[in-house]
Design an enzyme around this catalytic site. Structure first.
Site, PDB file in Angstrom:
ATOM      1  N   SER A 124      -9.289  23.566   3.368  1.00 28.99           N
ATOM      2  CA  SER A 124     -10.531  22.872   3.940  1.00 28.99           C
ATOM      3  C   SER A 124     -11.686  22.956   3.085  1.00 28.99           C
ATOM      4  CB  SER A 124     -10.727  23.507   5.229  1.00 28.99           C
ATOM      5  OG  SER A 124     -11.796  23.245   5.916  1.00 28.99           O
ATOM      6  N   TYR A 148     -12.548  31.396  11.073  1.00 26.27           N
ATOM      7  CA  TYR A 148     -11.534  30.395  10.494  1.00 26.27           C
ATOM      8  C   TYR A 148     -11.784  30.227   9.044  1.00 26.27           C
ATOM      9  CZ  TYR A 148     -10.129  25.727   9.678  1.00 26.27           C
ATOM     10  OH  TYR A 148      -9.221  24.492   8.870  1.00 26.27           O
ATOM     11  N   LYS A 152      -8.776  30.405   5.690  1.00 30.55           N
ATOM     12  CA  LYS A 152      -8.368  29.402   4.891  1.00 30.55           C
ATOM     13  C   LYS A 152      -8.706  30.108   3.159  1.00 30.55           C
ATOM     14  CE  LYS A 152      -6.972  26.494   7.222  1.00 30.55           C
ATOM     15  NZ  LYS A 152      -5.438  26.052   7.214  1.00 30.55           N
TER      16      LYS A 152
HETATM   17  P1  NAD Z   1      -3.538  20.318  14.654  1.00 24.91           P
HETATM   18  O1  NAD Z   1      -3.956  21.477  15.599  1.00 24.91           O
HETATM   19  O2  NAD Z   1      -3.317  19.222  15.207  1.00 24.91           O
HETATM   20  O3  NAD Z   1      -1.970  20.783  13.739  1.00 24.91           O
HETATM   21  C1  NAD Z   1      -1.817  22.028  13.673  1.00 24.91           C
HETATM   22  C2  NAD Z   1      -0.290  22.202  14.116  1.00 24.91           C
HETATM   23  O4  NAD Z   1       0.064  23.320  14.052  1.00 24.91           O
HETATM   24  C3  NAD Z   1      -0.409  22.263  15.613  1.00 24.91           C
HETATM   25  O5  NAD Z   1       0.711  21.246  16.068  1.00 24.91           O
HETATM   26  C4  NAD Z   1      -0.029  23.466  16.055  1.00 24.91           C
HETATM   27  O6  NAD Z   1       0.907  23.431  17.416  1.00 24.91           O
HETATM   28  C5  NAD Z   1       1.017  24.202  15.062  1.00 24.91           C
HETATM   29  N1  NAD Z   1       0.860  25.559  14.602  1.00 24.91           N
HETATM   30  C6  NAD Z   1      -0.573  26.221  14.664  1.00 24.91           C
HETATM   31  N2  NAD Z   1      -0.130  27.728  14.526  1.00 24.91           N
HETATM   32  C7  NAD Z   1       1.198  27.574  14.354  1.00 24.91           C
HETATM   33  C8  NAD Z   1       2.249  28.596  13.983  1.00 24.91           C
HETATM   34  N3  NAD Z   1       1.963  29.836  13.947  1.00 24.91           N
HETATM   35  N4  NAD Z   1       3.509  28.284  13.738  1.00 24.91           N
HETATM   36  C9  NAD Z   1       3.918  27.160  14.048  1.00 24.91           C
HETATM   37  N5  NAD Z   1       3.175  26.088  14.456  1.00 24.91           N
HETATM   38  C10 NAD Z   1       1.902  26.317  14.251  1.00 24.91           C
HETATM   39  O7  NAD Z   1      -4.500  20.555  13.387  1.00 24.91           O
HETATM   40  P2  NAD Z   1      -4.716  19.437  12.456  1.00 24.91           P
HETATM   41  O8  NAD Z   1      -5.988  18.831  12.598  1.00 24.91           O
HETATM   42  O9  NAD Z   1      -3.505  18.595  11.888  1.00 24.91           O
HETATM   43  O10 NAD Z   1      -4.759  20.487  10.917  1.00 24.91           O
HETATM   44  C11 NAD Z   1      -3.626  20.617  10.098  1.00 24.91           C
HETATM   45  C12 NAD Z   1      -4.221  21.662   9.145  1.00 24.91           C
HETATM   46  O11 NAD Z   1      -5.395  21.099   8.416  1.00 24.91           O
HETATM   47  C13 NAD Z   1      -4.741  22.918   9.763  1.00 24.91           C
HETATM   48  O12 NAD Z   1      -4.336  23.986   9.011  1.00 24.91           O
HETATM   49  C14 NAD Z   1      -6.108  22.879   9.631  1.00 24.91           C
HETATM   50  O13 NAD Z   1      -6.925  24.154   9.515  1.00 24.91           O
HETATM   51  C15 NAD Z   1      -6.270  22.160   8.114  1.00 24.91           C
HETATM   52  N6  NAD Z   1      -7.583  21.176   8.208  1.00 24.91           N
HETATM   53  C16 NAD Z   1      -7.829  20.501   9.322  1.00 24.91           C
HETATM   54  C17 NAD Z   1      -9.053  19.901   9.324  1.00 24.91           C
HETATM   55  C18 NAD Z   1      -9.546  19.012  10.451  1.00 24.91           C
HETATM   56  O14 NAD Z   1     -10.633  18.601  10.457  1.00 24.91           O
HETATM   57  N7  NAD Z   1      -8.673  18.373  11.412  1.00 24.91           N
HETATM   58  C19 NAD Z   1      -9.914  20.064   8.225  1.00 24.91           C
HETATM   59  C20 NAD Z   1      -9.590  20.686   7.334  1.00 24.91           C
HETATM   60  C21 NAD Z   1      -8.306  21.402   7.141  1.00 24.91           C
HETATM   61  N1  UFG Z   2     -21.579  16.843  15.406  1.00 31.42           N
HETATM   62  C1  UFG Z   2     -22.527  16.188  16.587  1.00 31.42           C
HETATM   63  N2  UFG Z   2     -22.064  16.432  17.800  1.00 31.42           N
HETATM   64  C2  UFG Z   2     -20.666  16.758  18.066  1.00 31.42           C
HETATM   65  C3  UFG Z   2     -19.864  17.099  17.063  1.00 31.42           C
HETATM   66  C4  UFG Z   2     -20.357  17.281  15.823  1.00 31.42           C
HETATM   67  O1  UFG Z   2     -23.675  16.013  16.095  1.00 31.42           O
HETATM   68  O2  UFG Z   2     -20.459  16.870  19.267  1.00 31.42           O
HETATM   69  C5  UFG Z   2     -22.077  16.885  13.971  1.00 31.42           C
HETATM   70  C6  UFG Z   2     -22.194  18.063  13.459  1.00 31.42           C
HETATM   71  O3  UFG Z   2     -23.491  18.681  13.603  1.00 31.42           O
HETATM   72  C7  UFG Z   2     -21.993  17.677  11.907  1.00 31.42           C
HETATM   73  C8  UFG Z   2     -20.907  16.302  12.034  1.00 31.42           C
HETATM   74  O4  UFG Z   2     -21.200  16.093  13.420  1.00 31.42           O
HETATM   75  O5  UFG Z   2     -23.253  17.253  11.372  1.00 31.42           O
HETATM   76  C9  UFG Z   2     -19.661  16.870  11.756  1.00 31.42           C
HETATM   77  O6  UFG Z   2     -19.226  17.785  12.732  1.00 31.42           O
HETATM   78  P1  UFG Z   2     -17.756  18.092  12.958  1.00 31.42           P
HETATM   79  O7  UFG Z   2     -17.660  19.407  13.861  1.00 31.42           O
HETATM   80  O8  UFG Z   2     -16.779  16.973  13.225  1.00 31.42           O
HETATM   81  O9  UFG Z   2     -17.258  18.727  11.477  1.00 31.42           O
HETATM   82  P2  UFG Z   2     -17.771  20.088  10.427  1.00 31.42           P
HETATM   83  O10 UFG Z   2     -17.918  19.285   9.088  1.00 31.42           O
HETATM   84  O11 UFG Z   2     -18.665  20.665  11.108  1.00 31.42           O
HETATM   85  O12 UFG Z   2     -16.415  20.737  10.437  1.00 31.42           O
HETATM   86  C10 UFG Z   2     -15.017  20.105  10.267  1.00 31.42           C
HETATM   87  C11 UFG Z   2     -13.978  21.238  10.762  1.00 31.42           C
HETATM   88  C12 UFG Z   2     -14.182  22.295   9.875  1.00 31.42           C
HETATM   89  C13 UFG Z   2     -13.725  21.915   8.679  1.00 31.42           C
HETATM   90  C14 UFG Z   2     -14.644  21.016   8.018  1.00 31.42           C
HETATM   91  C15 UFG Z   2     -14.557  20.645   6.572  1.00 31.42           C
HETATM   92  O13 UFG Z   2     -14.308  21.362  12.169  1.00 31.42           O
HETATM   93  O14 UFG Z   2     -13.127  23.128  10.345  1.00 31.42           O
HETATM   94  O15 UFG Z   2     -14.835  19.811   8.812  1.00 31.42           O
HETATM   95  O16 UFG Z   2     -13.273  20.151   6.527  1.00 31.42           O
HETATM   96  F1  UFG Z   2     -13.815  23.050   7.933  1.00 31.42           F
END
Ligand code: NAD
Ligand code: UFG
Length: 360
Positions: A124, A148, A152
């Site tokens: 991330s 969190y 990562k």
């Molecule tokens: P998500 O929660 O929708 O998907 C994660 C999946 O992993 C879920 O289905 C959950 O049930 C499963 N899971 C969690 N722990 C587990 C375990 N111990 N064993 C087996 N399954 C498990 O999240 P997502 O948005 O699809 O994110 C996927 C990956 O990408 C994550 O590692 C997250 O940290 C990373 N990521 C997400 C974002 C974002 O904004 N969505 C940004 C950067 C990185």
């Molecule tokens: N924001 C609002 N109102 C809300 C939610 C968010 O104004 O209800 C704003 C935040 O302040 C920020 C922007 O929208 O300026 C994006 O916020 P997000 O929470 O959607 O995303 P972030 O960039 O803060 O963080 C996300 C994930 C992190 C990840 C990061 C980079 O939550 O885990 O993207 O991948 F690390």
């Protein structure tokens, strides 16, 4: 290739499964269900036009994982399985260390035991902390601002150490910026439990009337309109990048770390207005205090992904909003909404994505 997709029932993993299947790979999902619905399976099968195996397995369960590896003889593993809510990680750090770091260690052990040595890891942009310079390159300083983020960062380091210790092990660290949107069919998308932490799912819930207004965290940042700027990326582009990364890792026989973003910063209000245009819905909002720990502006330098993988994001912010809205309107209750019969993609898609999704 036969690919184990850990966390493949979740938001990004499910989209990656569709892309991998459309390129002729076979996927097997291991997901604990901690943040996913079993209903995703039926929808995935409809999209890929073939059975998909979903095993309710926690990656920390070494015995169950050993049985999976013994049954399927995987060529590679995609590791999406993690908890991802920043706020929750501050309240329950040990749960995050256990699931995300403990899970990664257990998965690496299972892979080593089974002799599987190719891993694509969901990292991330959070590993950059509050970057001192944008656009952010992969060689920028790394920093964890919350538990969190620490999971990562530590997972990346564990994987790097394993690659050093075993010169046959290959890993791709993919640092996602802000994934949004949904598959254009509206069959799969993001289905957050409870109140969404992230901006796009919150906007979607306001648009369908589940929440009355959006709170914009901060209107006094030194940005284009005072609101926070991020690099939003369509989840289908992200899914394509996983297949590109895996295929490159195999053909070039090397590991790497790349940013996955568009390279374009979008402010909160720009996203709100793009969503209003795409959906025809008004999104009432109020500007409130900054959210603690937020940066003003974070966006990627995605040049390395293009150079190594030939990957570049194809979808713009209008397509992200259109597909997020399509998913939300078709599934106001997420996967609890009944599956509709007609769910044909009704949108024009970039040529590359159309070609790659044609099998879906
Ligand atoms: P998500 O929660 O929708 O998907 C994660 C999946 O992993 C879920 O289905 C959950 O049930 C499963 N899971 C969690 N722990 C587990 C375990 N111990 N064993 C087996 N399954 C498990 O999240 P997502 O948005 O699809 O994110 C996927 C990956 O990408 C994550 O590692 C997250 O940290 C990373 N990521 C997400 C974002 C974002 O904004 N969505 C940004 C950067 C990185
Ligand atoms: N924001 C609002 N109102 C809300 C939610 C968010 O104004 O209800 C704003 C935040 O302040 C920020 C922007 O929208 O300026 C994006 O916020 P997000 O929470 O959607 O995303 P972030 O960039 O803060 O963080 C996300 C994930 C992190 C990840 C990061 C980079 O939550 O885990 O993207 O991948 F690390």
């Amino acid at each position: 290739m036969r690919i184990l997709v850990c966390g493949g029932a979740g938001y990004i993993g499910s989209h990656a499964c569709v892309t991998l299947c459309s390129r002729g790979h076979h996927v097997v999902i291991a997901d604990s269900g901690v943040n996913s619905s079993p209903r995703v399976l039926q929808r995935l099968q409809r999209l890929v036009g073939a059975p998909v195996s979903l095993h309710r397995v926690d990656i920390r369960d070494r015995r169950a994982m050993a049985a999976l590896f013994a049954t399927y003889h995987f060529d590679a593993v995609l590791h999406f399985a993690a908890l991802k809510a920043v706020g929750e990680s501050c309240r329950k750090p040990l749960d995050y260390f256990d699931n995300n770091i403990g899970g990664t260690i257990a998965l690496l052990q299972s892979m080593q035991e089974a002799g599987v040595r190719r891993l694509v890891f969901s990292s991330s942009a959070t590993v950059y902390g509050d970057p001192s310079q944008v656009p952010v390159r992969e060689d920028a300083g790394l920093q964890a601002l919350n538990p969190y983020g620490r999971t990562k960062l530590v997972a990346e380091q564990l994987i790097e150490d394993l690659c050093r210790a075993d010169d046959r092990f290959r890993a791709a660290n993919l640092r996602y910026f802000n994934p949004v949107g949904a598959h254009p069919s509206g069959l799969i998308g993001e289905d957050p439990c409870g109140e969404p932490n992230n901006l796009m799912p919150y906007i979607c819930q306001v648009a369908v009337g589940q929440r009355d207004h959006l709170r914009v965290f901060g209107g006094d940042y030194p940005t284009v309109d005072g609101t926070g700027v991020r690099d939003y990326i369509h989840v289908v582009d992200l899914a394509q990048a996983h297949a590109d990364a895996l295929e490159y890792m195999v053909s070039a026989d090397r590991g790497f770390t790349v940013n996955l973003g568009t390279g374009r910063g979008i402010s909160v209000l720009e996203l709100v207005h793009a969503f209003e245009r795409a959906s025809g819905q008004r999104i009432p909002y109020e500007i409130v205090e900054r959210r603690p720990g937020d940066s003003a502006e974070v966006f990627a330098d995605p040049a390395l992904a293009q150079q190594l993988l030939g990957w570049r994001a194809q979808y713009d912010v209008d397509a992200m909003c259109r597909d997020a809205w399509h998913w939300q309107a078709m599934n106001p209750q997420g996967y609890r909404s009944p599956l509709r019969r007609a769910a044909a993609p009704r949108v024009e898609r970039p040529r590359r994505a159309v070609a790659r999704l044609a099998g879906a």
